[in-house]
Design a protein around this motif. Structure first.
Motif, mmCIF file in Angstrom:
data_model
loop_
_atom_site.group_PDB
_atom_site.id
_atom_site.type_symbol
_atom_site.label_atom_id
_atom_site.label_comp_id
_atom_site.label_asym_id
_atom_site.label_seq_id
_atom_site.Cartn_x
_atom_site.Cartn_y
_atom_site.Cartn_z
ATOM 1 N N VAL A 1 0.824 -1.211 0.000
ATOM 2 C CA VAL A 1 0.000 0.000 0.000
ATOM 3 C C VAL A 1 0.857 1.258 0.000
ATOM 4 C CG1 VAL A 1 -1.980 -1.122 1.087
ATOM 5 C CG2 VAL A 1 -0.254 -0.006 2.528
ATOM 6 N N SER A 2 2.112 1.110 -0.375
ATOM 7 C CA SER A 2 3.034 2.244 -0.395
ATOM 8 C C SER A 2 2.811 3.161 -1.578
ATOM 9 C CB SER A 2 4.472 1.727 -0.433
ATOM 10 O OG SER A 2 4.743 1.102 -1.684
ATOM 11 N N GLY A 3 2.095 2.687 -2.595
ATOM 12 C CA GLY A 3 1.935 3.447 -3.826
ATOM 13 C C GLY A 3 2.932 3.069 -4.897
ATOM 14 N N ALA A 4 3.845 2.130 -4.606
ATOM 15 C CA ALA A 4 4.791 1.651 -5.612
ATOM 16 C C ALA A 4 4.053 0.867 -6.691
ATOM 17 C CB ALA A 4 5.862 0.779 -4.963
ATOM 18 N N GLY A 5 4.603 0.893 -7.890
ATOM 19 C CA GLY A 5 3.968 0.184 -9.001
ATOM 20 C C GLY A 5 4.278 -1.286 -9.041
ATOM 21 N N ALA A 6 5.334 -1.718 -8.342
ATOM 22 C CA ALA A 6 5.738 -3.120 -8.332
ATOM 23 C C ALA A 6 6.333 -3.474 -6.981
ATOM 24 C CB ALA A 6 6.763 -3.401 -9.430
ATOM 25 N N VAL A 7 6.003 -4.667 -6.505
ATOM 26 C CA VAL A 7 6.575 -5.199 -5.268
ATOM 27 C C VAL A 7 7.107 -6.585 -5.585
ATOM 28 C CG1 VAL A 7 6.127 -5.938 -2.897
ATOM 29 C CG2 VAL A 7 4.974 -3.904 -3.804
ATOM 30 N N ARG B 1 6.394 4.899 2.955
ATOM 31 C CA ARG B 1 5.480 5.727 2.160
ATOM 32 C C ARG B 1 6.273 6.618 1.195
ATOM 33 N NH1 ARG B 1 3.239 2.127 3.967
ATOM 34 N NH2 ARG B 1 1.614 2.096 5.562
ATOM 35 N N TRP B 2 7.457 6.178 0.828
ATOM 36 C CA TRP B 2 8.298 6.958 -0.084
ATOM 37 C C TRP B 2 7.561 7.345 -1.361
ATOM 38 C CZ3 TRP B 2 10.423 6.989 -4.937
ATOM 39 C CH2 TRP B 2 11.556 7.780 -5.151
ATOM 40 N N PRO B 3 6.815 6.440 -1.990
ATOM 41 C CA PRO B 3 6.106 6.837 -3.221
ATOM 42 C C PRO B 3 5.067 7.941 -2.987
ATOM 43 C CG PRO B 3 6.340 4.457 -3.148
ATOM 44 C CD PRO B 3 6.740 4.974 -1.794
ATOM 45 N N TRP B 4 4.410 7.974 -1.825
ATOM 46 C CA TRP B 4 3.468 9.063 -1.543
ATOM 47 C C TRP B 4 4.204 10.396 -1.557
ATOM 48 C CZ3 TRP B 4 0.243 7.430 3.395
ATOM 49 C CH2 TRP B 4 -0.454 6.246 3.120
ATOM 50 N N HIS B 5 5.322 10.428 -0.829
ATOM 51 C CA HIS B 5 6.073 11.671 -0.717
ATOM 52 C C HIS B 5 6.672 12.076 -2.058
ATOM 53 C CE1 HIS B 5 6.691 10.087 3.640
ATOM 54 N NE2 HIS B 5 5.491 10.639 3.497
ATOM 55 N N ALA B 6 7.112 11.086 -2.831
ATOM 56 C CA ALA B 6 7.662 11.378 -4.159
ATOM 57 C C ALA B 6 6.600 11.977 -5.053
ATOM 58 C CB ALA B 6 8.235 10.105 -4.777
ATOM 59 N N GLU C 1 -0.477 12.847 -8.049
ATOM 60 C CA GLU C 1 -1.431 12.436 -7.032
ATOM 61 C C GLU C 1 -1.031 11.070 -6.494
ATOM 62 O OE1 GLU C 1 -4.370 12.715 -4.325
ATOM 63 O OE2 GLU C 1 -3.732 14.293 -5.718
ATOM 64 N N PRO C 2 -0.714 10.952 -5.206
ATOM 65 C CA PRO C 2 -0.321 9.652 -4.655
ATOM 66 C C PRO C 2 -1.501 8.691 -4.609
ATOM 67 C CG PRO C 2 -0.517 11.270 -2.895
ATOM 68 C CD PRO C 2 -0.685 12.023 -4.192
ATOM 69 N N THR C 3 -1.180 7.412 -4.617
ATOM 70 C CA THR C 3 -2.200 6.365 -4.543
ATOM 71 C C THR C 3 -2.372 5.940 -3.095
ATOM 72 O OG1 THR C 3 -1.601 5.571 -6.743
ATOM 73 C CG2 THR C 3 -2.866 4.074 -5.349
ATOM 74 N N PHE C 4 -3.536 6.269 -2.529
ATOM 75 C CA PHE C 4 -3.841 5.917 -1.148
ATOM 76 C C PHE C 4 -4.907 4.824 -1.133
ATOM 77 C CE2 PHE C 4 -1.826 9.885 -0.416
ATOM 78 C CZ PHE C 4 -1.608 10.068 0.949
ATOM 79 N N HIS D 1 -4.168 12.017 3.546
ATOM 80 C CA HIS D 1 -3.760 12.889 2.434
ATOM 81 C C HIS D 1 -3.569 14.315 2.956
ATOM 82 C CE1 HIS D 1 -3.799 15.046 -1.354
ATOM 83 N NE2 HIS D 1 -3.704 13.891 -1.996
ATOM 84 N N PRO D 2 -2.508 15.006 2.520
ATOM 85 C CA PRO D 2 -2.249 16.364 3.033
ATOM 86 C C PRO D 2 -3.430 17.311 2.898
ATOM 87 C CG PRO D 2 -0.344 15.578 1.838
ATOM 88 C CD PRO D 2 -1.430 14.542 1.640
ATOM 89 N N THR D 3 -4.249 17.159 1.865
ATOM 90 C CA THR D 3 -5.379 18.068 1.701
ATOM 91 C C THR D 3 -6.404 17.906 2.816
ATOM 92 O OG1 THR D 3 -6.491 16.449 0.274
ATOM 93 C CG2 THR D 3 -5.166 18.156 -0.802
ATOM 94 N N MET D 4 -6.414 16.748 3.447
ATOM 95 C CA MET D 4 -7.362 16.531 4.534
ATOM 96 C C MET D 4 -6.998 17.335 5.779
ATOM 97 S SD MET D 4 -9.699 14.435 3.456
ATOM 98 C CE MET D 4 -10.429 13.551 4.817
#
Length: 370
Positions: A48-54, A332-337, A344-347, A355-358
């Protein structure tokens, strides 16, 4: 403009939603080769980090192929069932595609975990026979190494095939064969660890024979629509050892056999290696192989900053970047990246309120008014 890091990448019939890969990282937490609850926690968090591959950690194809007694294995159905449970859990809330790295540790095996300094364990202590391309021991690991016989080579190829079939049955999206870091396939490739005088030693073509036999056999049973790659140590970092030029030659052979990508790592073959470790120190290997062979590459090694990763892709040095220790330190490196690069990060829905907007006053006020 959309960043390269968060653009999709398609290999065969598989599309990665972005170009961030979580590298395989050995956890030494298996029970008789079976994944445990630790793997659910570890891989679940990364999924759930937002990475495209694990990528699931290096997984042994037979008992002698383990590094430690706590390594994952895929040589029986019980191990496959245990790992299937983990992958099924991870998929529930993840956009990532899931791969697995197959390996045989070669002459470095039969040791205690890293936190016990990889102390060698004898067969009397519960260890196992260690095999290599030759009978050259790895200093500080094991005093005795058995040269893998031709019969052992054939059996090992069969073990890779059987493990690959199980990986497909579990539903893994892609597969990577580990041919790096001084492990068995790299033992055969490097002239520093291969002094055989048969058809598996001597010339470059002979030293490549066994790794190519493994790749061909696995590719023949791995589904046509699923990508398959190989991790290489692009150089031994030692005079007279495996070189970048050798890696280009091997990568050309692999590409002609249906290899879809090369993960360009380095080192691990001999203690005498001379490496200057710094950010991007391995990226040039990915760039050279990509340019000379025309095959997608994955860059690894001290890639820690979003802009750094983006530049690697923008400069056509690689097609994906892979993070290991950096992902453990910051899962959560991909979120911050994404936020840093204007994406837009994948949550997962359960984490949307992070999410920062919250946290913005106007957003929260509007939510209360509704």
């Amino acid at each position: 403009m959309t960043s390269q890091l968060f653009s999709p990448l398609t290999l065969r019939n598989l599309t990665f939603p972005n170009r961030i890969m979580v590298s395989p990282m050995g956890q030494c937490s298996a029970d008789k080769g079976c994944a445990t609850d630790w793997h659910i926690m570890h891989l679940g968090s990364l999924s759930v980090s937002g990475a495209g591959a694990v990528v699931v950690e290096a997984t042994a194809v037979n008992p002698n192929g383990r590094n430690t007694s706590l390594d994952l294995g895929l040589w029986n159905d019980q191990q496959a069932d245990a790992l299937a449970r983990v992958i099924q859990f991870c998929r529930q809330h993840s956009v990532a595609k899931f791969g697995l790295q197959l390996w045989h540790v070669g002459r470095k095996g039969s040791v205690l975990p890293a936190w016990e300094r990889h102390r060698p364990i004898s067969q009397e202590e519960g260890g196992w026979e260690v095999f290599g391309a030759s009978d050259i021991a790895y200093p500080g690991r094991n005093e005795k190494v058995s040269m893998l016989s031709k019969e052992g080579i054939r059996k090992t190829v069969d073990d890779f095939v059987a493990a690959a079939r199980r990986a497909d049955q579990i539903g893994l999206d892609f597969l990577e064969v580990h041919g790096a870091h001084g492990y068995l396939l790299h033992n055969f490739l490097s002239p520093l660890t291969n002094n055989r005088d048969d058809e598996y030693g001597g010339s470059l073509q002979n030293r490549m024979r066994f790794p190519l036999e493994v790749f061909d056999a696995v590719r023949s049973v791995w589904p046509e629509e699923k990508p398959m790659g190989m991790r290489l140590s692009a150089t031994d970092w030692y005079e007279g050892g495996w070189s970048v030029e050798d890696s280009v030659a091997l990568s050309k052979e692999l590409k002609s056999r249906g290899c879809d990508y090369i993960t360009a790592s380095s080192g691990g073959s001999v203690r005498e290696q001379q490496i200057e470790i710094k950010p991007n120190y391995q990226v040039p290997f990915a760039e050279i192989i990509r340019r000379e062979v025309g095959i997608p590459t994955i860059a690894v090694g001290l890639i820690t900053e979003p802009k750094q990763a983006e530049d690697i892709l923008q400069n056509d040095q690689a097609d994906m970047v892979a993070l290991a220790r950096g992902m453990i330190y910051n899962p959560r490196w991909p979120w911050h990246a994404a936020m840093e690069l204007g994406e837009e990060p994948t949550f997962p829905v359960q984490y949307e309120r992070a999410h920062p907007t919250m946290r913005r006053h106007d957003f929260l006020k509007s939510r209360r008014e509704v």
